[in-house]
Design an enzyme around this catalytic site. Structure first.
Site, PDB file in Angstrom:
ATOM      1  N   TYR A 134      18.326   6.045  29.519  1.00  0.00           N
ATOM      2  CA  TYR A 134      18.746   6.814  28.349  1.00  0.00           C
ATOM      3  C   TYR A 134      18.510   6.046  27.047  1.00  0.00           C
ATOM      4  O   TYR A 134      18.492   6.620  25.969  1.00  0.00           O
ATOM      5  CB  TYR A 134      20.226   7.202  28.445  1.00  0.00           C
ATOM      6  CG  TYR A 134      20.549   8.144  29.599  1.00  0.00           C
ATOM      7  CD1 TYR A 134      19.557   8.900  30.202  1.00  0.00           C
ATOM      8  CD2 TYR A 134      21.841   8.271  30.073  1.00  0.00           C
ATOM      9  CE1 TYR A 134      19.839   9.746  31.254  1.00  0.00           C
ATOM     10  CE2 TYR A 134      22.139   9.127  31.133  1.00  0.00           C
ATOM     11  CZ  TYR A 134      21.129   9.857  31.713  1.00  0.00           C
ATOM     12  OH  TYR A 134      21.412  10.695  32.756  1.00  0.00           O
ATOM     13  N   LYS A 171      17.616   2.413  43.833  1.00  0.00           N
ATOM     14  CA  LYS A 171      16.414   2.991  44.443  1.00  0.00           C
ATOM     15  C   LYS A 171      15.430   1.835  44.578  1.00  0.00           C
ATOM     16  O   LYS A 171      14.309   1.860  44.053  1.00  0.00           O
ATOM     17  CB  LYS A 171      15.895   4.121  43.522  1.00  0.00           C
ATOM     18  CG  LYS A 171      14.808   4.982  44.112  1.00  0.00           C
ATOM     19  CD  LYS A 171      15.284   5.937  45.173  1.00  0.00           C
ATOM     20  CE  LYS A 171      14.103   6.698  45.746  1.00  0.00           C
ATOM     21  NZ  LYS A 171      14.460   7.475  46.946  1.00  0.00           N
ATOM     22  N   ASP A 196      19.396   8.684  46.791  1.00  0.00           N
ATOM     23  CA  ASP A 196      19.231   9.986  47.452  1.00  0.00           C
ATOM     24  C   ASP A 196      20.154  10.096  48.659  1.00  0.00           C
ATOM     25  O   ASP A 196      20.805  11.126  48.881  1.00  0.00           O
ATOM     26  CB  ASP A 196      17.763  10.226  47.838  1.00  0.00           C
ATOM     27  CG  ASP A 196      17.099   9.000  48.455  1.00  0.00           C
ATOM     28  OD1 ASP A 196      17.626   7.887  48.291  1.00  0.00           O
ATOM     29  OD2 ASP A 196      16.061   9.154  49.119  1.00  0.00           O
ATOM     30  N   ASP A 230      25.633   9.074  36.034  1.00  0.00           N
ATOM     31  CA  ASP A 230      25.808  10.340  35.324  1.00  0.00           C
ATOM     32  C   ASP A 230      25.846  11.486  36.333  1.00  0.00           C
ATOM     33  O   ASP A 230      26.738  12.347  36.323  1.00  0.00           O
ATOM     34  CB  ASP A 230      24.621  10.507  34.348  1.00  0.00           C
ATOM     35  CG  ASP A 230      24.799  11.660  33.388  1.00  0.00           C
ATOM     36  OD1 ASP A 230      25.858  12.305  33.439  1.00  0.00           O
ATOM     37  OD2 ASP A 230      23.875  11.916  32.599  1.00  0.00           O
ATOM     38  N   ASP A 250      29.580  13.302  38.475  1.00  0.00           N
ATOM     39  CA  ASP A 250      29.885  14.742  38.443  1.00  0.00           C
ATOM     40  C   ASP A 250      29.981  15.305  39.860  1.00  0.00           C
ATOM     41  O   ASP A 250      30.851  16.123  40.159  1.00  0.00           O
ATOM     42  CB  ASP A 250      28.806  15.512  37.672  1.00  0.00           C
ATOM     43  CG  ASP A 250      29.114  15.588  36.178  1.00  0.00           C
ATOM     44  OD1 ASP A 250      30.019  14.848  35.739  1.00  0.00           O
ATOM     45  OD2 ASP A 250      28.461  16.366  35.475  1.00  0.00           O
TER      46      ASP A 250
END
Ligand code: NAD
Length: 358
Positions: free
Chosen positions: A141, A192, A224, A248, A252
């Site tokens: 980001y 990852k 994943d 992020d 959620d």
């Protein structure tokens, strides 16, 4: 102890739920022999209406000179037409930046009596009690280069950079291992590393920091697989350590395992002053009606006691009071079910105060 707490109620339901959390904190302070000084400040749309900017210098000074910040929520339809830099939500970015908040902590815990509010089966979610730790100020980001540029042969190219330094990874790993010591002493680091070099470094540094925490178990998981395990067997997780983008998304996902948004607290911590707030927004659709659920904010106040002031016993007292209140059948509208006692925001706050252990 003596502590100064900046109280930034903000907009919409923020103005109703924050006073309930303050009410609880006052009683806890009195019972446990602490002195909390509450210093109110304007933030968000409320500040725009009063002084023209979402994060006035005075508010920032109050926050910086406090020991912790308790925030409600900002934003609402009234300010949606404003230029982006003047929107209420900019206040949150400003506070994060100015307070150097690089770690976001979001617990996802299932209150057993609310299991039916989840979209997942009770046998999958029962017993969930995890803490997602998200790095907040680095990664894709913020990484450079980034942009959109024209391609010589036509069309365009959009690009961002996932970048982490040793120090950025080290400090967030320390937050995770320290938090794990307050809990079940298990950290799962998400990456990852099979594809991304930045993840390879992430895994190496986290493993290195772990050497200072022999009492905490560390495992690594690919992002994943983690997304899958969260809905398959979420009970396996205690502390989930994530970079900015993975956190992020996964925070959620984890939050939704437990049902209502009105129940979920959060903490953002950094070098000094931490910020404690519910994860939900200003809920303009229900604001001003005394129906908002104050539990997320009251639970955020409990996180403040534990993470900012190391008052773990007092934090646990608030948690116990929330559980007891729910056990007794008190419910705000968002979590109401047949046979339960429907109460308003203020009544829920009062009930939690009544149920604090003496
Ligand atoms: P929201 O979280 O405010 O509301 C989403 C839904 O959840 C609504 O139906 C609302 O009624 C319900 N809800 C939220 N909090 C609740 C509570 N305590 N009790 C019961 N029900 C509750 O999200 P939104 O509607 O997308 O955003 C509204 C405003 O809040 C926007 O201006 C947005 O930018 C802002 N916002 C602020 C923050 C923040 O301050 N941290 C976070 C998200 C959104």
């Amino acid at each position: 102890m003596n502590a100064k707490i900046a109280v930034l109620a903000g907009d919409g339901v923020g103005r109703e739920i924050v006073p309930e959390a303050v009410k609880v904190l006052k009683v806890v302070a009195e019972r446990h022999g602490h002195t909390f000084e509450f210093i109110p400040g304007n933030v968000g749309g409320h500040a725009i209406d009063k002084v023209g900017v979402p994060l006035p210098a005075e508010t920032l000074a109050i926050a910086k000179h406090s020991d912790a910040v308790l925030l409600g929520a900002v934003g609402g339809p009234k300010w949606e037409g404003l230029e982006y830099s003047l929107r209420p939500e900019r206040a949150l970015l400003g506070l994060r930046e100015q307070l150097g908040l690089y770690a976001n902590l979001r617990p996802a815990k299932l209150y057993p009596m609310l299991a039916d509010a989840s979209t997942l089966r009770r046998d999958v979610i029962e017993g969930i009690d995890m803490l997602v730790i998200r790095e907040l100020t680095g990664g894709i980001y913020f990484g450079k280069p980034k942009g959109i540029e024209p391609l010589p042969g036509g069309g365009e190219r959009g690009f961002n950079t996932e970048v982490y330094t040793t120090e950025e990874i080290r400090r967030i790993a320390v937050v995770a291992f320290d938090a794990a010591r307050k809990r079940r002493k298990k950290v799962t680091s998400v990456d990852k590393a099979n594809v991304l070099e930045s993840s390879e470094l992430w895994r190496r540094v986290v493993t290195d920091v772990h050497r200072g925490y022999p009492d905490v178990a560390l495992s690594h998981i690919y992002v994943d697989n983690c997304a899958m395990q969260l809905v398959r067997n979420p009970r396996q997780f205690d502390v989930l350590l994530c970079n900015n983008i993975f956190g992020d998304i996964l925070s959620d996902e984890a939050a939704m395992l437990t049902g209502s948004i009105g129940m979920l607290p959060s903490a953002s911590v950094g070098a000094k002053v931490g910020l404690f707030e519910p994860i939900h927004g200003s809920a303009p659709d229900i604001a001003g009606k005394n129906i908002a659920n104050p539990i997320a904010t009251i639970a955020s106040a409990a996180m403040m006691l534990s993470y900012a002031f190391q008052l773990d016993k007092e934090a646990a007292a608030i948690e116990q009071a929330i559980v007891k209140t729910l056990e007794l059948g008190f419910r705000t509208k968002d979590i109401h079910a047949e046979g339960m006692q429907l109460v308003g925001t203020v009544e829920m706050g009062d009930a939690i105060v009544r149920n604090l252990p003496s």
